[in-house]
Design a protein around this motif. Structure first.
Motif, short mmCIF file in Angstrom:
data_model
loop_
_atom_site.label_atom_id
_atom_site.label_comp_id
_atom_site.label_asym_id
_atom_site.label_seq_id
_atom_site.Cartn_x
_atom_site.Cartn_y
_atom_site.Cartn_z
N GLY A 10 0.81 -1.12 0.03
CA GLY A 10 0.00 0.05 -0.11
C GLY A 10 1.07 1.26 -0.08
N PHE A 11 0.22 2.54 0.08
CA PHE A 11 0.85 3.71 0.06
C PHE A 11 1.81 3.76 1.38
CE2 PHE A 11 -0.12 8.58 0.19
CZ PHE A 11 1.04 8.93 -0.35
N LEU A 12 1.33 3.84 2.49
CA LEU A 12 2.18 3.69 3.34
C LEU A 12 3.22 2.76 3.45
CD1 LEU A 12 3.12 4.80 6.28
CD2 LEU A 12 1.41 3.45 7.25
N THR A 30 4.39 -8.19 3.97
CA THR A 30 3.33 -9.13 3.55
C THR A 30 2.13 -8.11 2.85
OG1 THR A 30 2.09 -8.79 5.58
CG2 THR A 30 3.94 -10.45 5.42
N GLY A 31 1.64 -8.97 1.73
CA GLY A 31 0.52 -8.29 1.06
C GLY A 31 -0.27 -9.27 0.45
N LYS A 32 -1.31 -8.85 -0.17
CA LYS A 32 -2.19 -9.90 -0.97
C LYS A 32 -1.28 -9.83 -2.48
CE LYS A 32 -6.05 -7.49 -1.00
NZ LYS A 32 -7.33 -6.91 -1.52
N GLY A 74 -2.32 -2.83 6.90
CA GLY A 74 -3.22 -3.00 5.79
C GLY A 74 -4.49 -2.84 6.02
N ALA A 75 -5.26 -2.53 5.17
CA ALA A 75 -6.88 -2.35 5.69
C ALA A 75 -7.63 -2.06 4.22
CB ALA A 75 -6.86 -0.81 6.41
N MET A 76 -8.97 -2.05 4.44
CA MET A 76 -9.70 -1.81 3.30
C MET A 76 -10.04 -0.19 3.81
SD MET A 76 -13.23 -3.53 2.30
CE MET A 76 -14.59 -2.88 1.43
N THR A 142 -15.28 0.23 11.83
CA THR A 142 -14.46 -0.83 11.87
C THR A 142 -13.17 -0.51 12.66
OG1 THR A 142 -13.55 -0.41 9.58
CG2 THR A 142 -15.43 -1.81 9.79
N LYS A 143 -12.73 0.41 12.43
CA LYS A 143 -11.21 1.01 13.04
C LYS A 143 -11.67 1.27 14.52
CE LYS A 143 -8.34 1.58 9.60
NZ LYS A 143 -6.89 0.86 9.48
N GLN A 144 -12.55 1.88 15.02
CA GLN A 144 -12.97 1.96 16.25
C GLN A 144 -13.03 0.58 17.03
OE1 GLN A 144 -16.67 3.22 17.38
NE2 GLN A 144 -16.11 4.30 19.38
N ARG A 161 -2.94 7.03 14.81
CA ARG A 161 -3.97 7.57 13.92
C ARG A 161 -3.28 8.68 13.02
NH1 ARG A 161 -7.73 8.65 18.97
NH2 ARG A 161 -8.73 6.83 19.38
N THR A 162 -3.86 8.74 11.94
CA THR A 162 -3.22 9.57 10.85
C THR A 162 -4.34 10.10 10.12
OG1 THR A 162 -1.64 10.03 9.25
CG2 THR A 162 -2.85 7.84 9.00
N ILE A 163 -3.89 11.25 9.17
CA ILE A 163 -5.18 11.95 8.51
C ILE A 163 -4.48 12.35 7.17
CG2 ILE A 163 -6.37 14.15 8.48
CD1 ILE A 163 -6.08 14.45 11.17
N LEU A 164 -5.57 11.93 6.35
CA LEU A 164 -5.46 12.54 4.73
C LEU A 164 -3.73 12.43 4.41
CD1 LEU A 164 -7.09 13.64 2.33
CD2 LEU A 164 -6.65 15.84 3.27
N VAL A 165 -3.48 11.24 3.95
CA VAL A 165 -1.98 11.01 3.76
C VAL A 165 -1.66 11.30 2.45
CG1 VAL A 165 -0.21 9.35 4.03
CG2 VAL A 165 -1.93 9.15 5.65
N TYR A 166 -0.63 12.39 1.98
CA TYR A 166 -0.36 12.49 0.74
C TYR A 166 1.12 12.45 0.61
CZ TYR A 166 1.69 17.01 2.86
OH TYR A 166 2.70 17.87 3.36
#
Ligand SMILES: NC(=O)c1ccc[n+]([C@@H]2O[C@H](COP(=O)([O-])OP(=O)(O)OC[C@H]3O[C@@H](n4cnc5c(N)ncnc54)[C@H](OP(=O)(O)O)[C@@H]3O)[C@@H](O)[C@H]2O)c1
Length: 295
Positions: A10-12, A30-32, A74-76, A142-144, A161-166
């Motif tokens: 993923g991005f991160l 690891t990843g899909k 990893g997450a949806m 789901t995250k909570q 916790r993070t916010i709007l990652v660019y």
């Protein structure tokens, strides 16, 4: 240290895995499916396929690698997809975290869970780690729920916790900056919300913050984001200006003009004092983030 990273494709993951290798850690990414990181041959790096919703795959890999640290990145991660496929969102974001926790417990690993500002309702804004969570969409729920399970883990844990990652979208998934560039370069208009508030996060800062949490054994909940609060429209304008693109193609709208499946919290943003003081976390300014994204 032996560190297992989920969602490494993923991005991160594209920023976190190299940052960990740079510090001399041994990383099992690891990843899909196949590895998309392009890091083969780097000292300390290995990759294995692991769908973390499959308890048997999780058990096999965690037992074999016996990680000192697990970073569950990893997450949806798209709120609209979560809203429209709630059973999948629960399975991927919540139930899978429980499988990972139960295997981590056998190895007594330090468990680090990546979460989101979307656990907050967006009424107050500028949230600190102690503020109560009250998600307004299913992704946040789901995250909570996953956070609650992490807090019951009997060994060391951290919730980041993070916010709007660019940043530069190395993983291929677009983010607000890359969308502005693509739309404006092709002369298209782009509607951007001007009544939501966020403290956007440069992806490299998030990765560096997680590395500090690992190295300082920073347990508990952490807010890692940028320090400056903007609306997405303001971010888009700054991006257009930085790239010398025509900002008149940006159309300022309010959140209620969009009919997105998942409601968004209006005002988030993080107080990051704890991370600054205890981890030495030093996020770049948005201006510097633009430079690092586009060079
Ligand atoms: N990006 C943001 O603005 C933001 C903001 C707040 C919080 N976060 C959180 O930060 C974390 C990292 O986000 P990100 O931006 O890196 O998201 P991302 O680019 O969507 O990466 C998530 C990764 O998880 C993988 N994944 C999904 N289901 C999986 C499964 N069952 N087994 C194995 N891997 C699976 C995906 O694999 P595929 O690529 O193969 O689909 C993807 O590579 C997530 O927990 C996200 O919720 C992100």
């Amino acid at each position: 240290m032996k560190i297992l990273v989920t969602g490494a494709n993923g991005f991160l993951g594209h920023y976190l895995v190299p940052a960990l290798l740079e510090k001399g850690h041994t990383v099992l990414a690891t990843g899909k499916g196949d590895c998309r990181l392009g890091l083969y041959g780097k000292p300390g790096f290995s990759y294995d396929t692991m769908d973390f919703t499959d308890p048997l795959q999780v058990k096999k890999l965690v037992e074999r690698f016996s990680p000192a640290v697990i970073v569950h990145a990893g997450a949806m991660s798209k709120p609209d997809e979560c809203e429209q496929n709630q059973a999948d969102a629960y399975r991927v974001n919540t139930a899978a975290t429980l499988h990972l926790l139960s295997e981590a417990e056998k190895q007594q690993s330090f468990f680090i869970f990546i979460s989101t500002d979307f656990v907050f309702d967006g009424e107050k804004g500028m949230y600190s780690e102690e503020d109560p969570a009250a998600p307004v969409n299913y992704y946040g729920k789901t995250k909570q729920a996953a956070e609650a399970a992490v807090r019951n883990y009997p060994y060391d844990w951290a919730i980041v916790r993070t916010i709007l990652v660019y940043g530069q979208p190395l993983a291929g998934r677009s983010n607000i900056l890359s969308v502005v560039k693509q739309k404006l370069e092709s002369g298209e208009t782009y509607k951007v919300v001007d009544d939501q508030l966020r403290t956007p996060t440069y992806v490299g800062d998030l990765a560096a913050g997680i590395v500090s949490i690992i190295e300082k054994k920073g347990t508990g909940t952490w807010h890692l984001s940028g320090a400056e609060q903007f609306t997405p429209y303001e971010m888009a304008c700054k991006t257009a200006d930085y790239l010398h693109l025509d900002r008149s193609l940006l159309i300022r709208v309010t959140a209620d003009t969009f009919s997105q499946p998942a409601k968004r919290p209006l005002k988030t943003g993080f107080v990051i004092d704890k991370a600054v003081q205890e981890l030495g976390y030093k996020p770049v300014t948005f201006e510097e983030g633009l430079k690092r994204t586009f060079g």
